[in-house]
Motif scaffolding. Structure first.
Motif, PDB file in Angstrom:
ATOM      1  N   ASP A   1      10.424 -12.415  22.728  1.00  0.00           N
ATOM      2  CA  ASP A   1      11.208 -11.609  23.566  1.00  0.00           C
ATOM      3  C   ASP A   1      10.788 -10.539  23.989  1.00  0.00           C
ATOM      4  O   ASP A   1       9.988  -9.782  23.663  1.00  0.00           O
ATOM      5  CB  ASP A   1      12.752 -11.098  22.899  1.00  0.00           C
ATOM      6  CG  ASP A   1      13.694 -12.377  22.636  1.00  0.00           C
ATOM      7  OD1 ASP A   1      13.643 -13.304  23.175  1.00  0.00           O
ATOM      8  OD2 ASP A   1      14.393 -11.955  21.693  1.00  0.00           O
ATOM      9  N   GLY A   2      10.860 -10.271  25.613  1.00  0.00           N
ATOM     10  CA  GLY A   2      10.373  -8.850  26.021  1.00  0.00           C
ATOM     11  C   GLY A   2       9.052  -9.057  26.548  1.00  0.00           C
ATOM     12  O   GLY A   2       8.549  -8.071  27.118  1.00  0.00           O
ATOM     13  N   VAL A   3       8.451 -10.296  26.152  1.00  0.00           N
ATOM     14  CA  VAL A   3       6.834 -10.212  26.670  1.00  0.00           C
ATOM     15  C   VAL A   3       6.772 -11.031  28.073  1.00  0.00           C
ATOM     16  O   VAL A   3       7.372 -12.263  28.178  1.00  0.00           O
ATOM     17  CB  VAL A   3       5.854 -10.841  25.435  1.00  0.00           C
ATOM     18  CG1 VAL A   3       4.552 -11.007  26.200  1.00  0.00           C
ATOM     19  CG2 VAL A   3       5.841 -10.082  24.534  1.00  0.00           C
ATOM     20  N   THR A   4       6.192 -10.360  29.026  1.00  0.00           N
ATOM     21  CA  THR A   4       5.801 -11.273  30.486  1.00  0.00           C
ATOM     22  C   THR A   4       4.310 -11.547  30.422  1.00  0.00           C
ATOM     23  O   THR A   4       3.376 -10.538  30.075  1.00  0.00           O
ATOM     24  CB  THR A   4       6.024 -10.078  31.341  1.00  0.00           C
ATOM     25  OG1 THR A   4       7.513  -9.525  31.045  1.00  0.00           O
ATOM     26  CG2 THR A   4       6.191 -10.748  32.632  1.00  0.00           C
TER      27      THR A   4
ATOM     28  N   THR B   1      -1.451  -3.659  32.794  1.00  0.00           N
ATOM     29  CA  THR B   1      -1.100  -4.830  31.777  1.00  0.00           C
ATOM     30  C   THR B   1      -1.990  -4.563  30.698  1.00  0.00           C
ATOM     31  O   THR B   1      -3.155  -3.923  30.535  1.00  0.00           O
ATOM     32  CB  THR B   1      -1.146  -6.290  32.313  1.00  0.00           C
ATOM     33  OG1 THR B   1      -2.777  -6.427  32.155  1.00  0.00           O
ATOM     34  CG2 THR B   1      -0.749  -6.583  33.723  1.00  0.00           C
TER      35      THR B   1
ATOM     36  N   ARG C   1       7.037  -3.553  19.355  1.00  0.00           N
ATOM     37  CA  ARG C   1       8.389  -3.695  20.107  1.00  0.00           C
ATOM     38  C   ARG C   1       9.154  -2.727  19.323  1.00  0.00           C
ATOM     39  O   ARG C   1      10.210  -2.142  19.520  1.00  0.00           O
ATOM     40  CB  ARG C   1       8.876  -5.042  20.249  1.00  0.00           C
ATOM     41  CG  ARG C   1       8.843  -5.619  21.528  1.00  0.00           C
ATOM     42  CD  ARG C   1       9.339  -7.093  21.467  1.00  0.00           C
ATOM     43  NE  ARG C   1       9.631  -7.640  20.212  1.00  0.00           N
ATOM     44  CZ  ARG C   1       9.775  -8.766  20.058  1.00  0.00           C
ATOM     45  NH1 ARG C   1       9.662  -9.876  21.077  1.00  0.00           N
ATOM     46  NH2 ARG C   1       9.886  -9.299  18.766  1.00  0.00           N
TER      47      ARG C   1
ATOM     48  N   ALA D   1      11.507   4.129  27.659  1.00  0.00           N
ATOM     49  CA  ALA D   1      11.579   3.475  29.101  1.00  0.00           C
ATOM     50  C   ALA D   1      10.308   4.017  29.775  1.00  0.00           C
ATOM     51  O   ALA D   1       9.642   4.783  29.317  1.00  0.00           O
ATOM     52  CB  ALA D   1      12.883   3.799  29.757  1.00  0.00           C
TER      53      ALA D   1
ATOM     54  N   ASN E   1       2.719  -8.057  29.404  1.00  0.00           N
ATOM     55  CA  ASN E   1       3.280  -6.717  29.202  1.00  0.00           C
ATOM     56  C   ASN E   1       4.220  -6.834  28.084  1.00  0.00           C
ATOM     57  O   ASN E   1       4.823  -8.037  28.021  1.00  0.00           O
ATOM     58  CB  ASN E   1       3.955  -5.993  30.509  1.00  0.00           C
ATOM     59  CG  ASN E   1       2.632  -5.301  31.253  1.00  0.00           C
ATOM     60  OD1 ASN E   1       1.971  -4.448  30.581  1.00  0.00           O
ATOM     61  ND2 ASN E   1       2.613  -5.342  32.683  1.00  0.00           N
ATOM     62  N   VAL E   2       4.516  -5.568  27.541  1.00  0.00           N
ATOM     63  CA  VAL E   2       5.905  -5.724  26.669  1.00  0.00           C
ATOM     64  C   VAL E   2       6.854  -4.856  27.148  1.00  0.00           C
ATOM     65  O   VAL E   2       6.471  -3.829  27.536  1.00  0.00           O
ATOM     66  CB  VAL E   2       5.229  -4.991  25.196  1.00  0.00           C
ATOM     67  CG1 VAL E   2       6.540  -5.064  24.223  1.00  0.00           C
ATOM     68  CG2 VAL E   2       4.073  -5.983  24.829  1.00  0.00           C
ATOM     69  N   ALA E   3       7.994  -5.469  27.400  1.00  0.00           N
ATOM     70  CA  ALA E   3       9.244  -4.955  28.274  1.00  0.00           C
ATOM     71  C   ALA E   3       9.322  -3.273  27.816  1.00  0.00           C
ATOM     72  O   ALA E   3       9.273  -2.948  26.542  1.00  0.00           O
ATOM     73  CB  ALA E   3      10.351  -5.504  27.978  1.00  0.00           C
ATOM     74  N   ASP E   4       9.215  -2.648  28.717  1.00  0.00           N
ATOM     75  CA  ASP E   4       9.463  -1.208  28.655  1.00  0.00           C
ATOM     76  C   ASP E   4       8.614  -0.092  27.731  1.00  0.00           C
ATOM     77  O   ASP E   4       8.788   1.083  27.583  1.00  0.00           O
ATOM     78  CB  ASP E   4      11.009  -0.922  28.143  1.00  0.00           C
ATOM     79  CG  ASP E   4      12.060  -1.391  29.076  1.00  0.00           C
ATOM     80  OD1 ASP E   4      11.845  -1.639  29.966  1.00  0.00           O
ATOM     81  OD2 ASP E   4      13.019  -1.804  28.222  1.00  0.00           O
TER      82      ASP E   4
END
Lengths: 410, 158
Positions: free
Chosen positions: A320-323, A378, A403, A410, A339-342
Motif C-alpha cells: 500500500d502507498g508505493v508507486t 524518486t 511507512r 506530508a 515512491n512511498v506515499a507522503d
C-alpha cells in the motif's frame, strides 16, 4: 548457465560488511557497481609487479605496462564486438566520452540551424554536453517525449528526425526506467537522414550483451565503474572511418606526432584522443572486470536482471502507498524507481540505510525525466549479478517499516 | 534510541507534519530562493525586516522531512529577533550541524543536532539556513530577491 547470485556475493569482499549493525544490502549498482575480488587482485598485482608509464620509456616495466594497457583496449573491443581496437578510446567515464564526441565531432560538423535529437529520458551526461555545443554552434535541440507506456515515443522520435538532424543521441538502458531502448531501430531512423548516432551505454554495459555493429551505433560510450572496474576509466568506441577524421579533443603528451614550439601534428587513432598519462591500472582493472562478466555471460546476467525486476515489481506493487515507475515487459531490467506515499525519497533512503539497505534517492541526474513522470524525485533500487531475491525481500520489509515510522508525514 | 530515532526526533517529525510559518508573505522585504542541486529540492524564504529586526518570516517550496522541519523551526526562532542576533544564531546552527556542539542559545533547535551524524543529510538541514544567510545579505544590499545554492552558500563546513 544461470547466475547463482548467492554464490556471486562471495566474489565481492565489501558485501560482507555491516552498515548500522545490519548486513549490507547493496541496491545501488546503477550509481556505481561494487568490485569483485578478481578486479581488486588484478589492479594490486599490476601495481606490485608491472607498473610504469605507458608508450614511452625503453625499459622493461614500461613495455609491460604498455602491453597490459593495450590488452585492455583489445578486451574492450571484444566486449563491444567492435571490428577493431583502433577506434576504442579510453576516457574517464561515459560522461567524458560524450563530451569528447561533442568537441571533436560537434565543433567541426555542426552549424547554425542544425538539429540534435535527444529524449527526455536521457541522463544529464547525454544532455548538458549537447546544450553547451548547441549554444556554441547555434544548433537546435529537439526533445522527444515518452509515450503513455513510459518508453520513448517512437512516432515522436521519427517525426523529430528530419533533414537538418545531424545527431541523434540516446540511452541503451535507462538509468531510471530500467527499460531498453530499441537502439537498432533508432539507428535506422538516424542514418536515413545521414545523422551521427551516439548511444549512451553506461547502464547497459553491466547488464546485457552489447554488439555495436548489430546496434548500428556510430559511437558508444560506457563507464568502467559501473561494470565492476575502478572509477576513472571508461571507453568510447567510434566507427573507425569517422573517428579517423576527427580532430583532437584534449592536447598534450602522448597524442602527438611532432611538436614545434608554435604548432604540432597529431598521432593516429586512438592515441590522438588520449592526451597525458591515462588511467593505466584502472584499464587493467577494466580488463579483469570484463573477463569476469564474460565468464558469467552477459546473456545470463540479463536474464537474472529481468527476473529480479519482475520479482521486485510484483512485491513492491503489493505494498500500500508505493508507486512504481517504468514499463514492464521483456525489455525491463533491474532498475526499479518508486515512491512511498507522503514520504520524501531522501527520508525513505535514510530510513532504509538505517537498516543496511543502500538505495539512491533524488532526480538521478535526469531532471527532464522527473518532470515527464510528474515527480520531483524518486527512490531507486538497482540490482546486479550479486543481488538475490532475499535482498529484495529485505527491501520490501524495510519499506513497510519506513511507512510505519513516518506515518502521515506530508 | 535507534539510529533513525536520533535523527528523526519526535519534534522533527512533528514540525515536518505540521510546518509553522508555511506559505508566502506579503508584504516582504526580501524573497530568497534556496536550491539543493543534488536532490532538486527548493525553498523560498520570505523575510519582513524593519529597523534591523526580522519582524516576520515564512517559507514555501518542496523538501524532505529534515529540510521542512529545519525551515519551520528556523522561522519560529528568528521572528522578532534583531539581525545581529539572527546572524549569531545562523553561526551557532551551522556549528551544531557540523558536529561542533550545540550552543545553549539554539534552544529547541538542538533536536536537529542528531543530523550532524548523518553526513548525507546535513545539506537538507542547512538549506533553510544558507537561504536565510543569503536573504540577509540581499536585504543588506537593498535587493528584493535572490537565488542561492546550498553548495555555493557558506554552510560553515570549512
Amino acid at each position: 548457465m544461470a547466475i547463482d547470485a548467492a554464490a556471486r556475493r562471495g566474489d565481492f569482499p565489501i558485501l560482507s560488511r555491516r552498515v548500522h549493525d545490519a548486513p549490507l544490502v547493496y541496491l545501488d549498482s546503477a550509481a556505481s557497481a561494487q568490485k569483485p575480488e578478481r578486479v581488486l587482485a588484478a589492479v594490486d598485482a599490476f601495481y606490485r609487479g608491472h607498473y610504469a608509464n605507458v608508450h614511452r620509456g625503453a625499459h622493461t616495466l614500461s613495455a609491460e605496462a604498455t602491453a597490459h594497457y593495450e590488452a585492455a583496449r583489445v578486451r574492450v573491443a571484444r566486449f563491444l564486438n567492435a571490428p577493431s581496437e583502433r577506434s576504442v578510446v579510453f576516457v574517464r567515464n561515459a560522461t567524458e566520452g560524450i563530451n569528447l564526441v561533442a568537441h571533436a565531432w560537434g565543433r567541426q560538423a555542426l552549424h547554425a540551424g542544425d538539429e540534435i535529437v535527444l529524449t527526455v529520458a536521457e541522463h544529464h551526461a547525454n544532455l548538458v554536453p549537447w546544450h553547451l555545443l548547441a549554444a556554441e554552434r547555434g544548433a537546435v535541440i529537439r526533445g522527444v517525449p515518452l509515450g503513455s507506456d513510459q518508453r520513448v515515443d517512437m512516432e515522436a522520435l521519427a517525426a523529430a528526425i528530419g533533414p537538418r538532424t545531424k545527431l541523434v543521441a540516446t540511452f541503451h538502458l535507462s538509468n531510471v526506467l530500467g527499460v531498453v531502448n530499441p537502439v537498432a531501430r533508432i539507428a535506422e531512423l538516424a542514418h536515413a537522414v545521414g545523422a551521427l548516432f551516439l548511444v549512451d551505454g553506461a547502464q547497459a554495459a553491466p547488464h546485457l550483451p552489447i554488439d555495436v555493429q548489430a546496434l548500428g551505433a556510430d559511437a558508444y560510450v560506457f563507464s568502467g565503474h559501473k561494470v565492476g572496474a575502478p572509477s576513472g576509466i571508461g571507453a568510447l568506441w567510434v566507427r573507425e572511418p569517422l573517428l579517423r577524421d576527427w580532430p583532437p579533443f584534449l592536447g598534450g603528451g602522448e597524442m602527438i606526432r611532432t611538436v614545434e614550439v608554435d604548432r604540432s601534428t597529431y598521432a593516429d587513432i586512438p592515441m590522438r584522443f588520449e592526451a597525458g598519462t591515462p588511467a593505466i591500472a584502472e584499464a587493467v582493472g577494466l580488463h579483469a572486470a570484463l573477463d569476469y562478466l564474460d565468464d558469467l555471460g552477459l546473456a545470463a546476467i540479463w536474464d537474472h536482471d529481468r527476473a529480479l525486476a519482475r520479482y521486485a515489481i510484483g512485491r513492491l506493487r503489493a505494498l500500500d502507498g508505493v508507486t512504481l515507475y517504468g514499463p514492464e515487459g521483456d525489455d525491463r531490467g533491474g532498475i526499479v524507481p518508486f515512491n512511498v506515499a507522503d514520504v520524501h525519497p531522501h527520508d525513505v533512503a535514510s530510513a532504509l540505510d538505517a537498516r543496511g539497505v543502500a538505495v539512491r534517492a533524488g532526480h538521478h541526474c535526469a531532471q527532464p525525466l522527473m518532470r515527464a513522470l510528474g515527480v520531483r524525485s524518486t527512490v531507486r533500487a538497482s540490482f546486479w549479478l550479486h543481488t538475490t531475491r532475499a535482498d529484495i525481500d529485505l527491501l520490501v520489509e524495510a519499506i513497510e517499516e519506513v511507512r510505519d515510522f513516518f506515518g502521515a508525514v506530508a | 534510541m535507534g539510529f533513525l530515532d536520533q535523527i528523526y526526533r519526535d519534534a522533527v517529525l512533528e514540525h515536518a507534519r505540521s510546518p509553522r510559518n508555511r506559505g508566502a508573505l506579503d508584504p516582504y522585504s526580501v524573497k530568497q530562493e534556496g536550491i539543493n542541486p543534488s536532490c532538486g529540492d527548493e525553498l523560498v524564504l520570505y523575510l519582513l525586516v524593519r529597523d534591523g529586526v526580522v519582524e516576520d518570516a515564512r517559507f514555501a517550496g518542496h523538501g524532505c522531512a529534515i529540510s521542512q522541519a529545519s525551515a519551520s523551526m528556523m522561522t519560529q526562532a528568528v521572528k522578532g529577533r534583531a539581525i545581529a542576533e539572527v546572524e549569531t544564531l545562523i553561526a551557532h546552527f551551522k556549528a551544531m550541524i557540523h558536529g561542533k556542539g550545540a550552543d545553549p542559545s539554539l534552544g529547541d533547535l538542538v533536536v536537529l543536532e542528531g543530523i550532524s551524524k548523518l553526513h548525507a543529510r546535513v545539506k537538507c538541514a542547512t538549506l533553510a539556513w544558507v537561504t536565510l544567510d543569503a536573504a540577509l545579505a540581499a536585504e543588506a544590499a537593498g535587493q528584493r530577491a535572490g537565488q542561492v545554492s546550498v553548495d555555493e552558500g557558506s554552510d560553515g563546513s570549512a
